[in-house]
Write a protein that holds these residues in place. Structure first.
Motif, PDB file in Angstrom:
ATOM      1  N   TYR A   1      87.102 -27.854  30.745  1.00  0.00           N
ATOM      2  CA  TYR A   1      87.643 -28.838  31.687  1.00  0.00           C
ATOM      3  C   TYR A   1      86.537 -29.601  32.410  1.00  0.00           C
ATOM      4  N   PHE A   2      85.488 -28.916  32.822  1.00  0.00           N
ATOM      5  CA  PHE A   2      84.394 -29.562  33.534  1.00  0.00           C
ATOM      6  C   PHE A   2      83.256 -29.890  32.562  1.00  0.00           C
ATOM      7  N   SER A   3      82.412 -30.831  32.967  1.00  0.00           N
ATOM      8  CA  SER A   3      81.272 -31.204  32.122  1.00  0.00           C
ATOM      9  C   SER A   3      80.129 -30.221  32.372  1.00  0.00           C
ATOM     10  N   LEU A   4      80.331 -28.992  31.925  1.00  0.00           N
ATOM     11  CA  LEU A   4      79.368 -27.925  32.137  1.00  0.00           C
ATOM     12  C   LEU A   4      78.806 -27.446  30.804  1.00  0.00           C
ATOM     13  N   SER A   5      77.548 -27.052  30.831  1.00  0.00           N
ATOM     14  CA  SER A   5      76.967 -26.425  29.652  1.00  0.00           C
ATOM     15  C   SER A   5      77.339 -24.945  29.650  1.00  0.00           C
ATOM     16  N   LEU A   6      77.095 -24.293  28.533  1.00  0.00           N
ATOM     17  CA  LEU A   6      77.366 -22.851  28.449  1.00  0.00           C
ATOM     18  C   LEU A   6      76.512 -22.078  29.459  1.00  0.00           C
ATOM     19  N   ARG A   7      75.276 -22.499  29.654  1.00  0.00           N
ATOM     20  CA  ARG A   7      74.404 -21.824  30.608  1.00  0.00           C
ATOM     21  C   ARG A   7      74.880 -22.040  32.047  1.00  0.00           C
ATOM     22  N   GLU A   8      75.448 -23.194  32.324  1.00  0.00           N
ATOM     23  CA  GLU A   8      75.982 -23.445  33.666  1.00  0.00           C
ATOM     24  C   GLU A   8      77.216 -22.595  33.941  1.00  0.00           C
ATOM     25  N   VAL A   9      78.058 -22.415  32.934  1.00  0.00           N
ATOM     26  CA  VAL A   9      79.207 -21.520  33.085  1.00  0.00           C
ATOM     27  C   VAL A   9      78.716 -20.092  33.312  1.00  0.00           C
ATOM     28  N   GLU A  10      77.692 -19.697  32.578  1.00  0.00           N
ATOM     29  CA  GLU A  10      77.090 -18.373  32.769  1.00  0.00           C
ATOM     30  C   GLU A  10      76.640 -18.191  34.217  1.00  0.00           C
ATOM     31  N   LEU A  11      76.024 -19.224  34.798  1.00  0.00           N
ATOM     32  CA  LEU A  11      75.521 -19.146  36.170  1.00  0.00           C
ATOM     33  C   LEU A  11      76.665 -19.047  37.180  1.00  0.00           C
ATOM     34  N   ILE A  12      77.728 -19.824  36.955  1.00  0.00           N
ATOM     35  CA  ILE A  12      78.885 -19.786  37.863  1.00  0.00           C
ATOM     36  C   ILE A  12      79.510 -18.397  37.864  1.00  0.00           C
ATOM     37  N   LEU A  13      79.649 -17.816  36.680  1.00  0.00           N
ATOM     38  CA  LEU A  13      80.209 -16.469  36.602  1.00  0.00           C
ATOM     39  C   LEU A  13      79.284 -15.446  37.252  1.00  0.00           C
ATOM     40  N   ALA A  14      77.978 -15.635  37.069  1.00  0.00           N
ATOM     41  CA  ALA A  14      77.011 -14.715  37.671  1.00  0.00           C
ATOM     42  C   ALA A  14      77.099 -14.755  39.197  1.00  0.00           C
ATOM     43  N   ALA A  15      77.346 -15.949  39.753  1.00  0.00           N
ATOM     44  CA  ALA A  15      77.478 -16.080  41.202  1.00  0.00           C
ATOM     45  C   ALA A  15      78.689 -15.315  41.729  1.00  0.00           C
ATOM     46  N   ARG A  16      79.627 -15.037  40.841  1.00  0.00           N
ATOM     47  CA  ARG A  16      80.831 -14.275  41.211  1.00  0.00           C
ATOM     48  C   ARG A  16      80.707 -12.809  40.818  1.00  0.00           C
ATOM     49  N   GLY A  17      79.510 -12.413  40.425  1.00  0.00           N
ATOM     50  CA  GLY A  17      79.272 -11.017  40.089  1.00  0.00           C
ATOM     51  C   GLY A  17      79.650 -10.632  38.678  1.00  0.00           C
ATOM     52  N   ILE A  18      79.877 -11.638  37.799  1.00  0.00           N
ATOM     53  CA  ILE A  18      80.257 -11.375  36.411  1.00  0.00           C
ATOM     54  C   ILE A  18      79.050 -11.676  35.522  1.00  0.00           C
ATOM     55  N   VAL A  19      78.439 -10.670  34.982  1.00  0.00           N
ATOM     56  CA  VAL A  19      77.237 -10.843  34.169  1.00  0.00           C
ATOM     57  C   VAL A  19      77.638 -10.937  32.697  1.00  0.00           C
ATOM     58  N   VAL A  20      77.494 -12.123  32.133  1.00  0.00           N
ATOM     59  CA  VAL A  20      77.846 -12.362  30.737  1.00  0.00           C
ATOM     60  C   VAL A  20      76.924 -13.443  30.203  1.00  0.00           C
ATOM     61  N   SER A  21      76.485 -13.339  28.975  1.00  0.00           N
ATOM     62  CA  SER A  21      75.546 -14.307  28.416  1.00  0.00           C
ATOM     63  C   SER A  21      76.255 -15.571  27.952  1.00  0.00           C
TER      64      SER A  21
END
Length: 236
Positions: free
Chosen positions: A27-47
């Motif tokens: 939905y958003f203009s995000l890269s895979l690495r940016e999605v990884e970072l957003i999830l990491a900020a929520r405590g979800i560690v995934v590559s």
């Protein structure tokens, strides 16, 4: 999603995290690495590679499920094509939307001649199972030639400006194409855009036409439909 089995069985992460990652990416203009970072900020560690796999495995399934659940599209179709470069070679992305701005289908092809237009018309008709009242295109002659054979008797309006609704619909694709540094192959472009278009369009709520309360209600309904389409509403 199927109600007879759990498609998320065997996955380390719960369904809610998987569909959240796919939603963010498409939905958003995000890269895979940016999605990884957003999830990491929520405590979800995934590559980001895992997110890529989720997008490939579940994205198209989600998109097809949303397509089956959508209301019947309108009877006025707007068609347009824009060029996309794939490995330096010029291709064309064909797109059709109805009068409400709902995307009907997309198709990546190497030509924009009569044969390509006929192929796109057939794809549209196969997926929708009805013919439109009127089609609106630019002045490309391929549309007129294909329409005479595939949709005889249907009103056809050709204008440089009447087709703006479909041209505007290309904008999210242009943003993603730039963010992804262009597509790597026709197959990858078709697969990604068929998924991205359906998911992105599902949450495009025409806010400028809605009051604040109407927009909140439409947004809530979109998320309910999303949870239903992804199967998370059925998983406790």
């Amino acid at each position: 999603m199927s109600t007879t089995s759990n498609p998320y069985r065997g996955f380390r992460y719960p369904a809610e995290i998987i569909n959240q990652a796919v939603w963010l990416y498409h939905y958003f203009s995000l890269s895979l690495r940016e999605v990884e970072l957003i999830l990491a900020a929520r405590g979800i560690v995934v590559s980001y590679e895992t997110i890529r796999e989720w997008s490939l495995r579940f994205g198209r399934t989600y998109a097809n499920s949303l397509k089956r659940r959508r209301p019947r599209p309108g009877d006025k179709w707007f068609l347009d094509e824009v060029f996309v470069r794939i490995r330096g070679k010029l291709h064309y992305l064909w797109r059709a939307v109805d009068q409400q701005g709902n995307v009907l289908d997309v198709l990546v092809q190497s030509r924009r001649n009569k044969t390509a237009a006929k192929r796109f018309f057939r794809k549209l008709l196969k997926g929708l199972y009805y013919v439109p009242r009127v089609i609106v295109t630019d002045k490309l002659g391929s549309y007129r030639a294909a329409k005479r054979e595939i949709l005889p008797g249907i009103e056809h309006r050709q204008s440089r400006y009447l087709n703006n609704r479909c041209e505007v619909s290309h904008q999210p694709t242009r943003r993603r194409e730039c963010h992804m540094r262009r597509f790597k192959s026709v197959r990858q472009a078709q697969q990604f855009l068929a998924t991205h278009t359906r998911i992105h369009n599902h949450f495009q709520l025409r806010r400028h036409r809605l009051t604040a309360s109407e927009h909140r209600a439409a947004r809530d309904h979109a998320f309910v439909a999303w949870r239903d389409a992804t199967g998370t509403a059925l998983i406790g």
